[in-house]
Structure formats: structure tokens, C-alpha cells
Design an enzyme around this catalytic site. Structure first.
Site, short mmCIF file in Angstrom:
data_model
loop_
_atom_site.label_atom_id
_atom_site.label_comp_id
_atom_site.label_asym_id
_atom_site.label_seq_id
_atom_site.Cartn_x
_atom_site.Cartn_y
_atom_site.Cartn_z
N ASP A 50 0.94 -1.19 -0.08
CA ASP A 50 0.04 -0.05 0.00
C ASP A 50 0.84 1.25 0.08
OD1 ASP A 50 -2.08 -1.47 0.12
OD2 ASP A 50 -2.90 -1.09 2.08
N TYR A 53 2.02 2.12 -3.29
CA TYR A 53 1.06 2.49 -4.37
C TYR A 53 0.89 3.94 -3.71
CZ TYR A 53 -3.61 3.08 -6.33
OH TYR A 53 -4.58 3.39 -6.98
N ASP A 54 0.51 4.08 -2.57
CA ASP A 54 0.27 5.59 -2.21
C ASP A 54 1.03 6.72 -2.58
OD1 ASP A 54 -1.89 4.49 -1.09
OD2 ASP A 54 -1.25 4.71 0.95
N SER A 99 -39.69 2.57 -20.66
CA SER A 99 -39.45 1.25 -20.96
C SER A 99 -39.96 1.18 -22.38
CB SER A 99 -39.78 0.17 -20.08
OG SER A 99 -41.19 0.48 -19.83
N LEU A 100 -39.86 0.35 -23.04
CA LEU A 100 -40.39 0.11 -24.35
C LEU A 100 -41.58 -1.03 -24.49
CD1 LEU A 100 -36.96 -0.13 -26.29
CD2 LEU A 100 -38.82 1.72 -26.53
N GLU A 133 -32.42 -0.87 -34.55
CA GLU A 133 -31.21 -0.93 -33.74
C GLU A 133 -31.06 -1.99 -32.84
OE1 GLU A 133 -31.05 2.35 -31.08
OE2 GLU A 133 -31.29 3.77 -32.75
N LYS A 135 -31.19 -4.35 -29.70
CA LYS A 135 -31.55 -4.12 -28.26
C LYS A 135 -30.38 -4.72 -27.39
CE LYS A 135 -35.33 -3.90 -25.12
NZ LYS A 135 -34.76 -4.73 -24.05
N ASP A 137 -28.25 -5.97 -24.29
CA ASP A 137 -28.84 -6.56 -22.94
C ASP A 137 -27.82 -6.23 -22.06
OD1 ASP A 137 -30.24 -7.82 -21.25
OD2 ASP A 137 -29.68 -9.88 -21.76
N ARG A 156 -31.10 4.26 -14.42
CA ARG A 156 -32.30 4.30 -14.82
C ARG A 156 -33.37 4.36 -13.62
NH1 ARG A 156 -36.66 0.83 -15.99
NH2 ARG A 156 -38.36 1.82 -17.38
N GLU A 194 -26.66 2.52 -23.14
CA GLU A 194 -26.44 1.00 -22.54
C GLU A 194 -25.11 0.69 -22.34
OE1 GLU A 194 -29.66 0.09 -22.30
OE2 GLU A 194 -29.63 -1.94 -21.72
N TYR A 248 -27.67 5.78 -27.66
CA TYR A 248 -28.73 5.52 -28.64
C TYR A 248 -30.09 6.40 -28.32
CZ TYR A 248 -30.33 2.61 -24.71
OH TYR A 248 -30.56 2.03 -23.42
N LYS A 336 -38.66 -8.56 -29.91
CA LYS A 336 -37.87 -9.38 -28.69
C LYS A 336 -37.35 -10.77 -29.76
CE LYS A 336 -37.73 -7.37 -24.72
NZ LYS A 336 -38.53 -7.65 -23.72
N CYS A 430 -52.88 -22.76 4.01
CA CYS A 430 -51.49 -22.01 3.77
C CYS A 430 -50.51 -22.81 4.19
CB CYS A 430 -51.80 -20.62 4.34
SG CYS A 430 -50.04 -19.68 4.34
N CYS A 433 -49.01 -20.45 7.46
CA CYS A 433 -49.64 -20.33 8.83
C CYS A 433 -50.97 -21.29 9.01
CB CYS A 433 -50.25 -18.75 8.84
SG CYS A 433 -51.87 -18.42 7.78
N CYS A 448 -54.33 -16.81 0.79
CA CYS A 448 -54.42 -17.12 2.21
C CYS A 448 -55.33 -16.33 2.86
CB CYS A 448 -52.99 -17.03 3.00
SG CYS A 448 -52.94 -17.06 4.84
N CYS A 454 -50.51 -14.23 9.39
CA CYS A 454 -49.88 -15.09 8.55
C CYS A 454 -48.18 -14.59 8.65
CB CYS A 454 -50.22 -15.05 7.02
SG CYS A 454 -49.24 -16.28 6.14
S1 IVH Z 1 -34.30 3.39 -26.72
C1 IVH Z 1 -37.87 5.72 -24.84
N1 IVH Z 1 -32.50 1.87 -27.77
O1 IVH Z 1 -34.26 -1.43 -23.67
C2 IVH Z 1 -36.93 4.74 -25.56
N2 IVH Z 1 -33.32 1.40 -25.68
O2 IVH Z 1 -36.91 -2.11 -22.66
C3 IVH Z 1 -35.50 4.45 -24.55
N3 IVH Z 1 -32.28 -0.80 -24.62
O3 IVH Z 1 -34.48 0.63 -20.86
C4 IVH Z 1 -35.01 3.20 -24.93
N4 IVH Z 1 -30.94 -1.25 -26.17
O4 IVH Z 1 -32.16 -0.15 -21.31
C5 IVH Z 1 -33.35 1.85 -26.71
N5 IVH Z 1 -30.97 0.45 -28.82
C6 IVH Z 1 -31.55 0.75 -27.78
C7 IVH Z 1 -31.59 -0.02 -26.82
C8 IVH Z 1 -32.34 0.38 -25.59
C9 IVH Z 1 -31.22 -1.45 -25.14
C10 IVH Z 1 -32.94 -1.12 -23.38
C11 IVH Z 1 -33.07 0.09 -22.51
C12 IVH Z 1 -34.44 0.38 -22.04
C13 IVH Z 1 -34.96 -0.90 -22.62
C14 IVH Z 1 -36.32 -0.60 -22.84
#
Ligand code: IVH
Length: 706
Positions: A50, A53-54, A99-100, A133, A135, A137, A156, A194, A248, A336, A430, A433, A448, A454
Site C-alpha cells: 500500500d 501504491y500511495d 421502457s419499451l 437498432e 437491443k 442486453d 435508470r 446502454e 442510442y 424481442k 396456507c 400459517c 391465504c 400469516c
Molecule cells: S431506446 C424511450 N434503444 O431497452 C426509448 N433502448 O426495454 C428509450 N435498450 O431501458 C430506449 N438497447 O435499457 C433503446 N438501442 C436501444 C436499446 C435500448 C437496449 C434498453 C434500454 C431500455 C430498455 C427498454
């Protein structure tokens, strides 16, 4: 194997250094420090003491202090200079991170395009350009820039409120700290994207860690690893993890100069972000589907994980007009990929009891691995569903895991059913309980009847009460709650706040194995939570169907607990104004209104609130709510056919500006907007003395305020 690390040793005093010498030394030190950080944080195996490093870091900081103009925003101290913190501050997303909606079939995608056309009133001849585009993960993040300088990064969260992880995001090489100034940069710009880890990096990390320790054991896939790495209290740990970013979308932005999403993506590249190279502009449904198919086949060959495609309407003015639905934009959809499947055997069916007393049958499976995740349980939803598909213990089943969804049983392989299996029967009592269970008419849901007697419901409720997004009391784990419940010390949420007053608590805690120090720490945590935001309290109560977002909406609407309680007492009468007000709050509606008022109808719930009010200070929420919107409070009725937009678009614009749109005119209506000749509603408005306005006046009103 890691490269051998060179120690930089330079004893020349800083004052005697030439500028270029200092520059070289800074560069070399940055590299060396980054390597040491990686060894220390990532592999738990430091190669230097350490002290060494320090002293290296001290020299680095001294050099930067003496030669401030040599500091590059992407060097080590800027990226990993911040000290570790104890918790993340909250960040309100000025523009919610939505979300989408999902499309699972080609027909869903076609329906999306049809809805868009219909909403915008487009004729067949006008092409609707869509940007497709991958998506990713990973973990979505928000990056704020002011005059091109990175000023804030956040997770988020629930879409409305996230966590401030600025210092962690600073450590990612692919997060530009300064935007390329050759471009015309909006003064205020929020970029969304992302954060992800590649499959190879993830496997390598796991492999390395198996040799060195089991640091990464808990991460089952690249997304979890990315998420865990971003949510570190010490940014140096994040810095040592291989994280990337694809940008994105934009959130809050001043006067965006781009007219299409495609143009925006090009600008992002110009600013210095990495945009996924596979993005594609499509003009027809056929083109979209062809691209989707090509990615289904290429998916596994990509270095990172994707779980589908996102289609976004290209024109920004159309995006604006299409606007938002409750939690997702109308201008985008996620198509999806089919989830991956595996075959296994149901060894038994158990029952889980939720906080609300709902019994859910759960299949206990012979463990299988799907997409690198070990699966040993899958939900069976409810008895009706089990009966419909005749799922039995001993059956061989196909299970599917799609994205973050709980694994599902897709089908039973009937030919492999062993002899002597029995149809499933839900438990009469149940399992926790032993109270009688009942089945709701209509749905297959069993509950229940034990209510608060419970323990499953009690401890589940208490667990929820102390959870991160509720009171956020750390150190009070499930086991503790169960023990304290069994000892009679915590029976209701309010008891948590008087826990410390029991004089035998310390010996008890010690007996339960958590030690005096952790007990004292827990009391400190509890004391700190005696002041709580109104929406957190509301969420903590565990009212059915009231999640975080609804709790925030209610808190913003009623402002404080007293006003809410008075309103809910009045709303017990379904003909009251209070009931109508509740039902009409955006995001609330009928179903939630039922469960909310039912909660406030129970005396024991009111008692709990009384007790809590004595022990905690409930802080009113900041006025982040609806009331800031330009048309807040206005009640509007549309009458007749509008010429400039569809009725649906008109309604959605009005609601997004804070107005309440109803179908019938009453004395309380503020304006009736007339399209065409107006029709019957116009007559009624005249009779009641409600002002009428023409469509053009309305348009100029919303354009001025919007
Ligand atoms: S656009 C209002 N573009 O998917 C639209 N989202 O299910 C904003 N994600 O929370 C999102 N790739 O985390 C967008 N090319 C992409 C993406 C993307 C992954 C995720 C993002 C979002 C989730 C929605």
C-alpha cells in the site's frame, strides 16, 4: 496473464521538471496506477505494498497540481480520482427514462406501424421511415452534458428517479468527458445509452477469478456483471472492470438541431460516442423483418448480448406528436428475440406466499443452464393455468427464459410422463400459517385468509417496508426480521422504530448471531430513517398495485399524508368528488383506486399509520409533479371532428401538458375545443356557460405552452 508491471521511479523534484518530462511521467504513471488498480480491485492480488501504491498516487496528484494544464480529462485521476462513497444520491430524471412496449410476432410489428400511421393520420403513400437498432442486453444510463462537459451520470432506477453514479461512469473510456467541440453542441444535452460487458470479457473475468478467488461467482451473466460493476461505491472498482457503452437516445436537451433519429445518431458519433454499427434505416415492414431475421442468425456471433431489436420512428417531429403512453413511447417498440429453451423435469411443486397473501405454485426443477444462467425454479402462475396445461410433478417440461423474465414452463412433453402421476391440487391450507385458503372466482388465484396473522405476509410486508426503495433500512435482513418477529419484538412496521428501546435487545441480537457492533449500526440506520419522503412511505405500505411510480404520483398529487388520509376517507363513497379525483389521476385508474381505498378502509392499517406518524417524520415531496405542467388543472372536452390531428393525438397532447380530458361537458369543464361544427356537446357547453374555443386557438395555445 497480465503484463509484468513496471514501477515508475522518478526522484527528480517536481519543480525541476520540464513540461514535456512531466507530461511523459504523468502518462506513464497513469498507466501503472491503472494496472495496479486492476490487480488490486479486480483480481484481489496486489503486486506492491500500500505504501508504494500511495507514493505513486501522491506523485501523480502532485504532478497534476503543479502542471494543471497537463491534466487530460481522460487521465487516471479524473477517471478514478473520486473517493469511495457510502450510498448513491438520487437523481430525478427531468425526462422520464421509459421502457419499451414489446412486439413478439411479425403481426405485432405490423400493428405498431399501423397504429403510428393511424395516430398521425398518414396516407398510404407517405413512407414511415424507421431506424432499427440492436437491443443491447445491458444497463441503461443517462449522461448529462453542460456545454459539452460531462456533469452527471445516473442509472435508470424506476424511470423517474435513478442513482447518481457520475464518478463510476467517468471511469468508462467510452463515456466522453468532453464532447468534440467541432460539432455544434446543445448547451444542455442528456445522452442515454446502454453499458455492457462483452461475452468474452465476462468469461475471462470469471475464469481469472476462479484461479484467484470467487469474486465474480455471483454474476451469472454479462448484464449482471455490468450492473454490479456500475453500482460500486468505490469508483476504482468500476474502473477496473471492462465496461463499454453504446449511445442510442437523448433525454433532456436544449433546442435539438437534428430532425431525424438517424441524424442524431450521426451527431452522437461526431461528439465522440460509440453508436452501434449495426443500426439500419428501413422504409418498409419487409425491410424491417428481413433485418430482424438477419440478426436472429447473427446474434450468437456478436461479441455482446442482444435480446431483440428496437424500432424507432425516424422523424423527430413525428416522435414528438406520437408522444408517450403510460410507461413507454408510442414512437418505438422492442421486437424481442424468442427466448432460449431447455428441457428438464419437475421434481416437485411448492407454493410461495406473497406479501399480499397470494399463493403461487412454483415448479422445482432439476437444474438446467439457459444462456449461462442456472435455472431451478419456474413459475406456474396459478391453478387454472396448471389445469389448462395439465402440468404434473414428474413431468418432463420445456422451459424458456426470455431476457429478465422469470423462467416459464412452455410445454409438457406428454410422451415422457411417468406412470402414476396425479393432477395438481392447490393447497387447502396456507403452507406458512395453516389458515384456510380461498380461490378467487374468475381467476385461478388462491389466497391465504390469514392476513396479518400469516407470518409469510407479515415478514414479506416487513421486508418490503425496509427494502431499498421503501425505507431503505440496511442491516435488517430477512432472517433478522423472522427472528425478531418470532421473539415478538417486531410485529408491525412501527415496531422497527421502537426496537432500540427494548433493553434486552442487545443480548438478543448477540444470541441471534449478529453481534453488538452490527446491532448498534442497525439502530443508527433506523434512526437515520426517521425522516422519510412521503412517496417512500406510501410505497413502503405495500398497498396492492401501488408500485414506486404510482406512489410517486400519489405523493405528488396529495402532497402530504394528512391530505391523502382525508381524501381516502372521503373516497370510500363512490359518488364523492374525492373518488373521482383519485380515479382520474394519471397512472391510477379504477383498479388501483379500488385497492388504495380498500387499504384505507381497514382499521388496522389506519392504526399502523397512526403509530408510524408518531415515530417518523414524513417529509412532503418536492413539487416535481404534474402541477408544473402548463395546462395543469384544466378540464377539457373535445367536440366534433378536428382537422389538424386525430382525436387520439389531441387527447394525448392535452394530457401530456397536464390537462384532464373528459368526454362529457359539465359545469366543471374549463374549455370545450370545437372541431367542425361542434355537435351536441357545444350546445350543452353554451347552456352551461362553459367557454368554447376553436381548434386553431387550441393549437396556438398548446404550441405556445409546449
Ligand atoms: S431506446 C424511450 N434503444 O431497452 C426509448 N433502448 O426495454 C428509450 N435498450 O431501458 C430506449 N438497447 O435499457 C433503446 N438501442 C436501444 C436499446 C435500448 C437496449 C434498453 C434500454 C431500455 C430498455 C427498454
Amino acid at each position: 496473464m497480465l503484463k509484468k508491471i513496471n514501477l515508475v521511479k522518478n526522484d527528480v523534484s517536481i519543480e525541476n521538471l520540464e513540461e514535456d518530462q512531466a507530461g511523459h511521467e504523468l502518462e506513464a504513471l497513469a498507466r501503472v496506477l491503472a494496472e495496479h488498480d486492476q490487480l488490486y480491485y479486480q483480481f484481489d492480488s496486489p503486486m506492491v505494498s500500500d505504501d508504494v501504491y500511495d507514493s505513486l498516487r501522491a506523485r501523480y496528484v502532485a504532478l497534476e497540481t503543479y502542471f494543471p494544464y497537463l491534466i487530460r480529462p481522460d487521465t487516471s485521476s479524473c477517471r478514478i480520482g473520486a473517493p469511495p462513497i457510502e450510498s448513491f444520491r438520487k437523481v430525478w430524471h427531468t425526462v422520464p427514462m421509459l421502457s419499451l412496449n414489446s412486439a413478439l410476432t411479425e403481426e405485432d410489428v405490423a400493428a405498431f406501424l399501423r397504429r403510428v400511421r393511424q395516430f398521425l393520420g398518414l396516407s398510404r403513400s407517405i413512407p414511415v421511415v424507421v431506424v432499427a437498432e440492436p437491443k443491447i442486453d445491458g444497463v441503461s444510463v443517462s449522461l448529462r452534458y453542460e456545454n459539452g462537459v460531462f456533469v452527471q451520470g445516473a442509472t435508470r432506477g424506476d424511470g423517474i428517479e435513478g442513482e447518481n453514479i457520475t464518478e463510476n461512469l467517468r471511469t468508462l473510456k467510452e463515456v466522453p468527458l468532453l464532447l468534440d467541440s467541432k460539432m455544434n453542441i446543445p448547451e444542455k444535452l442528456e445522452v442515454r445509452g446502454e453499458v455492457y460487458m462483452t461475452k468474452e470479457e465476462f468469461i475471462k473475468l470469471k475464469g481469472n477469478c476462479r484461479e484467484i478467488g470467487n469474486y465474480y461467482k455471483s454474476f451469472s451473466n454479462p448484464r449482471n456483471a455490468a450492473s454490479g460493476s456500475l453500482r460500486q461505491f468505490d469508483p476504482r472498482i468500476t474502473a477496473a472492470r471492462p465496461l463499454h457503452l453504446f449511445a442510442y437516445a437523448c433525454g433532456d436537451v436544449d433546442n435539438p438541431p437534428w430532425r431525424t433519429h438517424w441524424e442524431f445518431l450521426e451527431r452522437l458519433r461526431g461528439f465522440g460516442f460509440i453508436v452501434n454499427p449495426l443500426v439500419r434505416r428501413c422504409e418498409t415492414l419487409e425491410e424491417i423483418l428481413e433485418f430482424y431475421e438477419s440478426l436472429v442468425t447473427r446474434r450468437n456471433a456478436l461479441s455482446y448480448e442482444i435480446d431483440g431489436l428496437v424500432y424507432k420512428i425516424d422523424r423527430v417531429d413525428w416522435q414528438r406528436r406520437l408522444g408517450l403512453m403510460r410507461r413507454a413511447p408510442r414512437w418505438a417498440i422492442a421486437h424481442k428475440f424468442p427466448g432460449e429453451e431447455a428441457c428438464t423435469i419437475i421434481e416437485s411443486i411448492t407454493t410461495s406466499v406473497s406479501r399480499t397473501g397470494r399463493l403461487t405454485p412454483v415448479a422445482c426443477l432439476r437444474p438446467v443452464t439457459i444462456n449461462g444462467v442456472k435455472i431451478s425454479r419456474a413459475t406456474l402462475h396459478n391453478e387454472e393455468e396448471i389445469a389448462r396445461r395439465d402440468v404434473r410433478v414428474g413431468d418432463t417440461v420445456i422451459i424458456r427464459r426470455a431476457g429478465s423474465v422469470i423462467p416459464q414452463v412452455v410445454s409438457v412433453v406428454a410422451a415422457m410422463r411417468p406412470k402414476d402421476t396425479q393432477p395438481y391440487q392447490g393447497p387447502t391450507f396456507c403452507p406458512i400459517c395453516y389458515s384456510l385458503t380461498t380461490r378467487e372466482s374468475g381467476g385461478g388465484i388462491r389466497r391465504c385468509t390469514g392476513g396479518l396473522i400469516c407470518p409469510a405476509q407479515r415478514t414479506e410486508r416487513l421486508k418490503h417496508f425496509v427494502s431499498r426503495n421503501a425505507f431503505n433500512i440496511t442491516g435488517l435482513r430477512e432472517k433478522h426480521l423472522e427472528n425478531l418477529y418470532a421473539d415478538g419484538l417486531i410485529r408491525s412496521p412501527a415496531d422497527i422504530f421502537s426496537l432500540e428501546e427494548h433493553d434486552h435487545i442487545i443480548p438478543l441480537a448477540t444470541r441471534a448471531g449478529w453481534g453488538v457492533r452490527s446491532a448498534c449500526k442497525l439502530f443508527k440506520n433506523i434512526r437515520a430513517k426517521r425522516r422519510v419522503c412521503f412517496h417512500r412511505l406510501l410505497y413502503a405500505l405495500g398497498i396492492r398495485h401501488v408500485g414506486e411510480a404510482t406512489a410517486k404520483t400519489l405523493a405528488a398529487h396529495y402532497r402530504n399524508l394528512t391530505r391523502l388520509r382525508v381524501a381516502m376517507a372521503a373516497a370510500q363513497d363512490r359518488t364523492s368528488e374525492a373518488w373521482h379525483e383519485l380515479v382520474n389521476i394519471p397512472m391510477v385508474g379504477l383498479l388501483k383506486s379500488e385497492t388504495i381505498t380498500a387499504f384505507f378502509a381497514e382499521q388496522h392499517n389506519l392504526d399502523i399509520l397512526d403509530e408510524l406518524e408518531k415515530l417518523v417524520y414524513v417529509q412532503a415531496d418536492d413539487s416535481q409533479g404534474q402541477e408544473l405542467l402548463p395546462l395543469f388543472g384544466l378540464k377539457i372536452v373535445f367536440s366534433g371532428q378536428l382537422t389538424t390531428m386525430s382525436r387520439e393525438e389531441a387527447r394525448s397532447r392535452a394530457v401530456s401538458l397536464g390537462a384532464r380530458v373528459t368526454n362529457s361537458v359539465s359545469k366543471k369543464t374549463d374549455y370545450v375545443v370545437l372541431g367542425g361544427n361542434g355537435g351536441a356537446k357545444a350546445k350543452k357547453a353554451v347552456a352551461l356557460g362553459v367557454p368554447l374555443i376553436r381548434e386553431q386557438t387550441w393549437i396556438s395555445l398548446i404550441n405556445r405552452d409546449g
